[in-house]
Design an enzyme around this catalytic site. Sequence first.
Site, PDB file in Angstrom:
ATOM      1  N   ASN A 210      18.630  -4.168   2.629  1.00  0.00           N
ATOM      2  CA  ASN A 210      18.162  -2.829   3.010  1.00  0.00           C
ATOM      3  C   ASN A 210      18.473  -2.566   4.482  1.00  0.00           C
ATOM      4  OD1 ASN A 210      15.825  -3.763   4.673  1.00  0.00           O
ATOM      5  ND2 ASN A 210      15.264  -4.663   2.703  1.00  0.00           N
ATOM      6  N   ASP A 279      12.088  -6.017  -3.025  1.00  0.00           N
ATOM      7  CA  ASP A 279      11.103  -6.085  -4.112  1.00  0.00           C
ATOM      8  C   ASP A 279      11.620  -6.947  -5.264  1.00  0.00           C
ATOM      9  OD1 ASP A 279       9.167  -4.542  -2.903  1.00  0.00           O
ATOM     10  OD2 ASP A 279      10.164  -2.683  -3.487  1.00  0.00           O
ATOM     11  N   LYS A 289      32.515 -15.640  -7.513  1.00  0.00           N
ATOM     12  CA  LYS A 289      32.623 -14.203  -7.226  1.00  0.00           C
ATOM     13  C   LYS A 289      32.858 -13.431  -8.526  1.00  0.00           C
ATOM     14  CE  LYS A 289      35.292 -10.931  -4.574  1.00  0.00           C
ATOM     15  NZ  LYS A 289      36.570 -10.661  -3.957  1.00  0.00           N
ATOM     16  N   ASP A 306       4.959 -10.969  -3.731  1.00  0.00           N
ATOM     17  CA  ASP A 306       4.531 -10.156  -2.581  1.00  0.00           C
ATOM     18  C   ASP A 306       3.929 -11.115  -1.547  1.00  0.00           C
ATOM     19  OD1 ASP A 306       2.979  -8.518  -0.782  1.00  0.00           O
ATOM     20  OD2 ASP A 306       3.304  -6.885  -2.217  1.00  0.00           O
ATOM     21  N   ILE A 307       4.667 -11.306  -0.459  1.00  0.00           N
ATOM     22  CA  ILE A 307       4.281 -12.306   0.550  1.00  0.00           C
ATOM     23  C   ILE A 307       2.946 -11.922   1.198  1.00  0.00           C
ATOM     24  CG2 ILE A 307       5.005 -13.423   2.704  1.00  0.00           C
ATOM     25  CD1 ILE A 307       7.937 -12.695   1.849  1.00  0.00           C
ATOM     26  N   LYS A 337      -2.322   0.872  -0.436  1.00  0.00           N
ATOM     27  CA  LYS A 337      -1.799  -0.469  -0.131  1.00  0.00           C
ATOM     28  C   LYS A 337      -2.831  -1.316   0.596  1.00  0.00           C
ATOM     29  CE  LYS A 337       2.816   0.550  -0.231  1.00  0.00           C
ATOM     30  NZ  LYS A 337       4.048   0.995   0.388  1.00  0.00           N
ATOM     31  N   LYS A 341      -3.672  -4.554  -1.580  1.00  0.00           N
ATOM     32  CA  LYS A 341      -3.158  -5.811  -0.998  1.00  0.00           C
ATOM     33  C   LYS A 341      -4.251  -6.511  -0.194  1.00  0.00           C
ATOM     34  CE  LYS A 341       1.698  -4.494  -0.869  1.00  0.00           C
ATOM     35  NZ  LYS A 341       3.023  -4.957  -0.502  1.00  0.00           N
TER      36      LYS A 341
HETATM   37  O1  C5P Z   1       4.554  -2.642  -1.399  1.00  0.00           O
HETATM   38  P1  C5P Z   1       5.409  -2.403  -0.202  1.00  0.00           P
HETATM   39  O2  C5P Z   1       6.723  -3.129  -0.254  1.00  0.00           O
HETATM   40  O3  C5P Z   1       5.580  -0.976   0.183  1.00  0.00           O
HETATM   41  O4  C5P Z   1       4.535  -3.047   0.985  1.00  0.00           O
HETATM   42  C1  C5P Z   1       5.022  -3.153   2.263  1.00  0.00           C
HETATM   43  C2  C5P Z   1       4.286  -4.264   2.990  1.00  0.00           C
HETATM   44  O5  C5P Z   1       4.214  -5.428   2.174  1.00  0.00           O
HETATM   45  C3  C5P Z   1       5.004  -4.683   4.230  1.00  0.00           C
HETATM   46  O6  C5P Z   1       4.026  -5.137   5.149  1.00  0.00           O
HETATM   47  C4  C5P Z   1       5.896  -5.824   3.752  1.00  0.00           C
HETATM   48  O7  C5P Z   1       6.235  -6.717   4.796  1.00  0.00           O
HETATM   49  C5  C5P Z   1       5.019  -6.482   2.722  1.00  0.00           C
HETATM   50  N1  C5P Z   1       5.732  -7.068   1.566  1.00  0.00           N
HETATM   51  C6  C5P Z   1       5.751  -8.446   1.418  1.00  0.00           C
HETATM   52  N2  C5P Z   1       6.384  -9.019   0.331  1.00  0.00           N
HETATM   53  C7  C5P Z   1       6.983  -8.242  -0.588  1.00  0.00           C
HETATM   54  C8  C5P Z   1       6.966  -6.852  -0.451  1.00  0.00           C
HETATM   55  C9  C5P Z   1       6.341  -6.300   0.644  1.00  0.00           C
HETATM   56  O8  C5P Z   1       5.210  -9.162   2.276  1.00  0.00           O
HETATM   57  N3  C5P Z   1       7.591  -8.832  -1.612  1.00  0.00           N
END
Ligand code: C5P
Length: 401
Positions: A210, A279, A289, A306-307, A337, A341
């Site tokens: 991205n 994501d 390749k 989701d970290i 969020k 979260k």
């Molecule tokens: O759900 P979304 O991607 O919009 O959330 C954004 C927040 O979650 C940011 O703080 C991003 O660093 C964190 N995030 C994460 N791991 C993921 C997706 C998002 O830590 N796989």
Amino acid sequence: MQALINRKILLGVTGGIAAYKSAELVRLLVKAGAEVRVVMTPSAQEFVQPLTYQALSGHRVYIDLFDAEAESAMDHIELARWCDLLLVAPASADFIGKMCAGYADNLLLTLCLASKRPVAVAPAMNQQMFANPATQDNLNQLAGRGVMVWGPAAGEQACGDVGPGRMLEPGQLLDNVVLQFAPGKLQGVKLLLTAGPTREAIDPVRYISNRSSGKMGYALAQAALQAGAEVTLVSGPVSLNAPTGAELVAVESAQQMYEAVMQHASQADIFIGCAAVSDYRVDQVAANKIKKSTATMSLELTLNVDILAAVSGLDNRPFCVGFAAETQDLEKYALAKLEHKNLDMIAANRVGNNDSGFETDFNQLEVFWRDGHSSIERGSKSGVAKQLIDLIAERYTGAGS
Ligand code: C5P
């Protein structure tokens, strides 16, 4: 009040009319207890005689890069190591440009390159020169590398123009120096943060990623260091240098970022998820390749962990701050969020077709916590980062509740 007792300040003076105000600055610094050594660029001498600073600081003034006498007393590397702070005031447009480009053709520029100590510049120039994109770019780049930019002030200028460009007054510069040595709001706090994009491999040469540049996360790391925190920066691939003093853990994929974060999370007091984590990842990464043999092709994607949610779900969790980059309904999505979260704070920014957020040097944030909200106005990412770190420090220590 001798707030600067035992502090060693190296004051660089460059060629500008504001050099006469730096004589007063030397007097104020000495009065506050600091030991001051002055370095002048050759063109600074066109404005003020070295003897003025020598009389006020009580020490000889350094000017020449190739000065055998000065080198035998304290060579330039020793001088760079000697100081606790290197302040260039006034910093002319020319000096800022050369400093940004890494020139070392006079003693002061050489010291700026050679010093590992905090460096601050106090720009002083005509308002048009300050507004010029070249100067703005140079200052932004320096700020991105951790150089503190103090000022300029706006007002009437020696040339008759009115606008931003005047050097901050000596008293304001003294206040900034004193603040620099005050204990930081996050002194001794362990802060872990993620920054940049992740790369999800498709085959050995292609990936999904991205537009995140990492600039906001790196600016946060810098601001946290300046607030006294011990910083661990888990970063995806970016073209930025980690701020001096941060522990850098370089990763590529979301899975690697997750593993690195989980290794450090239990020791962290604060966690900031600033990375734009992919994501999804590609289900089956091709070993070779992929050839373009068909008219269409599909990739099967799998949701990444989701970290941020994983960290906030830990038993002994750190204070958790997330980011929300949204194109619409900023507040609604940010609050959702924050809730799902299980965060302590969320910083939301609008992304898309404006001049803030991804890939730019500017940002603007709406920050939410459970029972409060604050707006950080549009500004350089380093300025916005400093304000966000201040807010985080207030909420973390409970001072803001
Ligand atoms: O759900 P979304 O991607 O919009 O959330 C954004 C927040 O979650 C940011 O703080 C991003 O660093 C964190 N995030 C994460 N791991 C993921 C997706 C998002 O830590 N796989």
